[in-house]
Write a protein that holds these residues in place. Structure first.
Motif: not given
Length: 222
Positions: A75-79, A152-161, A163-168, A177-183
């Protein structure tokens, strides 16, 4: 000097890099790709747009996918819708020699029923905006309970828009057990807290971008 041949990518991905005109990996690619390929460690990467970060997470994702398993594995999340579609295009370019890998984009402003039909085909990778994906999970149209990889791509942009509650809410439906990468370009407090709650002792990679505007933007004054 590193090359895409020395990063540990399989031949199909090396060939795609050559076909796309990539000669040497950028610094973020050189650091992130081996880490995501060779370890199960989570990753927090600070990198500006234009540093090649999409390839830094897309190549490892494509290498990890098991095409014979018809389940959503990544899964890739973007803002934004635009970035969601851009990542999807790049994914398909990088996967040009892996035709069996299914990729679907999920975003607002388009038919949720049509996207639901795409999801029923069990794509291996889903690229999504948080609001639409949360909606589809709530309607039981998407199952992320068995994903192995999350970006989680452009995580700070998702925050400013906002989306943090949606992401959580989305991450709460995924396996621990997933591998998570935050950019992210920056690391505000809310993003650090998100990493603390949903990531496991992530490795940090920081790209120093001195004089980024001068290096990447043509500036004119009238």
């Amino acid at each position: 000097m590193a090359s895409f041949e020395t990063l540990g990518l399989k031949p199909e991905l090396q060939a795609a890099a050559r076909d796309l005109g990539y000669e040497t990996p950028t610094p973020i690619q050189e650091q992130a790709i081996p880490l995501l390929l060779e370890t199960a460690s989570d990753l927090v990467a600070l990198a500006q747009t234009g540093t090649g970060k999409t390839a830094a997470f897309v190549f490892p994702l494509l290498q990890h996918i098991f095409p014979e398993e018809r389940t959503t594995q990544a899964l890739i999340l973007s803002p934004t819708r635009e970035l969601c579609l851009q990542i999807t295009r790049e994914l398909k370019n990088y996967a040009q020699n892996l035709p069996q890998v299914g990729i679907t984009a999920v975003y607002g402003g388009a038919s949720i029923q049509e996207q639901g039909r795409e999801i029923k085909r069990n794509p291996h990778i889903v690229v999504a905006t948080p609001g639409r994906l949360k909606d589809m999970i709530g309607r039981r149209m998407v199952d992320v309970s068995r994903i192995a990889y999350c970006v989680l791509d452009e995580a700070d942009e998702m925050l400013s828009m906002g989306f943090v509650e949606d992401i959580e809410a989305i991450l709460a439906q995924t396996p621990s057990t997933r591998q998570t990468a935050l950019f992210s370009a920056t690391l505000p407090a809310a993003i650090r807290q998100l990493a603390d709650r949903y990531m496991r002792e992530p490795t940090a990679v920081t790209m120093q971008q001195k004089q980024l505007a001068v290096a990447t933007i043509e500036q004119r004054y009238y």
